[in-house]
Design an enzyme around this catalytic site. Structure first.
Site, PDB file in Angstrom:
ATOM      1  N   GLU A 250       0.824  -1.200   0.000  1.00 50.05           N
ATOM      2  CA  GLU A 250       0.000   0.000   0.000  1.00 50.05           C
ATOM      3  C   GLU A 250       0.866   1.261   0.000  1.00 50.05           C
ATOM      4  OE1 GLU A 250      -2.278  -3.085   2.529  1.00 50.05           O
ATOM      5  OE2 GLU A 250      -0.207  -2.632   1.947  1.00 50.05           O
TER       6      GLU A 250
ATOM      7  N   TRP B 133      16.786 -39.117 -15.861  1.00 47.47           N
ATOM      8  CA  TRP B 133      16.398 -37.740 -16.186  1.00 47.47           C
ATOM      9  C   TRP B 133      15.083 -37.769 -16.944  1.00 47.47           C
ATOM     10  CZ3 TRP B 133      18.487 -33.642 -14.037  1.00 47.47           C
ATOM     11  CH2 TRP B 133      19.784 -33.739 -13.519  1.00 47.47           C
TER      12      TRP B 133
END
Length: 341
Positions: free
Chosen positions: A46, A167
């Site tokens: 803010e 992988w």
């Protein structure tokens, strides 16, 4: 409000244990100011939003609507209360996505604004799948980190082969996974994953800080030649056996916990005490299943790949609502939110 969310995420990895928050100031459908919480202990969203308003538009502030992704704070911590700033600015309307579950706030910020005659609208995009307040509100409400389960699996439902590094993900998935690491406070793996894959668990494919690394190593099988114990990246080794007092270093901590049904809850309690607000559980299969069985997870990030293994370690199957699906080249990322809390 979506713009508030997008701004808030720019603070990912920088503001913890504070929440990610974005704010937008709108006058007659024109944004005249916007900001986000950029760094822990520094100005809130803010404040940055109102400070961004150009001089020629400053007389429009009190005629504008302030949109904020989280209820404005109402107590003086490291910075002044944002409710005080809103009152001083004479803003007449504030729109928020959700309340702040922090005990010092928890609706008090909204009550202060309303008692001063400010119109407050709550719940805008409150059910959105990606709320930047999720980390903070989970942390303060459940007194544990927000927990994401993350793993890759083959097209036939396996996430690995015993004793063998495989992988799965392509480069796009790897980059996105490392981006996620930069946004979370901590990342956890089990002993078998550490022994088989010898991971570094850093953010080498992305910018930003690397997370706290946690490895469950009951019998202390990992030696100092493993990547997890070799760098200065903060690391916890969770184990049962007692260690010499000089075994730890500035970056390496040995946490002694019993490896029974209380292990995960005790570990999460310690993370809460250390103000770790978010945790990635990256494996392996047995470790992830323990979190699922104890219902200690909030989100699952599952990378599906075209690799076919034929046999191996079956991938876990977290049950919940699918909130998003993304194509990453040959891979697909599916996000599932736990609805069983």
């Amino acid at each position: 409000m979506q713009r508030c969310f997008d701004l808030a995420r720019l603070g990912a990895g920088q503001v913890s244990p504070n929440p990610m928050v974005g704010a937008v100031l709108v006058h007659e459908d024109r944004i005249i100011g916007e900001g986000w919480h950029r760094e822990y202990g520094k100005a809130h969203a803010e404040v940055n939003c109102l400070a961004s308003v150009q001089e020629k538009d400053r007389d429009l502030i009190e005629k504008s609507t302030l949109y904020v992704s989280l209820e404005p704070c109402c107590f003086h911590g490291k910075t002044p209360a944002c409710t005080d700033l809103i009152l001083r600015s004479n803003i007449k309307k504030v729109v928020i996505a959700c309340l702040d579950e922090t005990p010092e706030v928890q609706g008090k910020g909204v009550a202060i604004l309303r008692s001063a005659g400010i119109e407050v609208v709550e719940g805008v995009l409150a059910n959105a799948p990606f709320k930047p307040s999720d980390f903070r509100n989970t942390f303060v409400a459940k007194q544990r980190p927000f927990i994401q389960l993350k793993f890759a699996k083959s097209v036939d439902g396996y996430m690995g082969v015993p004793g063998q590094q495989v992988w799965f993900s392509n480069h796009f998935s790897q980059v996105l996974a490392h981006k996620g690491r930069a946004e979370f406070d901590a990342i956890l793996v089990g002993t078998n994953t550490a022994l088989t894959d010898n991971p570094s668990l850093n953010t080498r494919h992305w910018f930003g800080k690397s997370p706290l690394r946690i490895v469950l190593d009951k019998q202390r099988k990992l030696g100092h030649d493993f990547n997890l114990l070799r760098s200065n990246q903060p690391t916890w080794v969770v184990c049962e056996q007692k260690l010499p007092l000089d075994a730890a270093t500035d970056s390496l901590r040995f946490l002694e916990l019993r490896f029974d049904e209380t292990l995960l809850k005790n570990l999460l309690a310690e993370l809460y005490q250390q103000r770790i607000t978010s945790l990635i559980v990256e494996g392996g299969s047995q470790t992830i299943r323990h979190f699922i069985e104890q219902n200690l997870w909030d989100e699952a990030a599952i990378f599906s790949t075209p690799l076919r293994l034929g046999t191996g370690i079956a991938a876990p199957t977290p049950t919940g609502d699918e909130i998003a699906r993304f194509s990453l080249g040959t891979d697909t990322l599916t996000l599932i939110r736990n609805t069983a809390h």
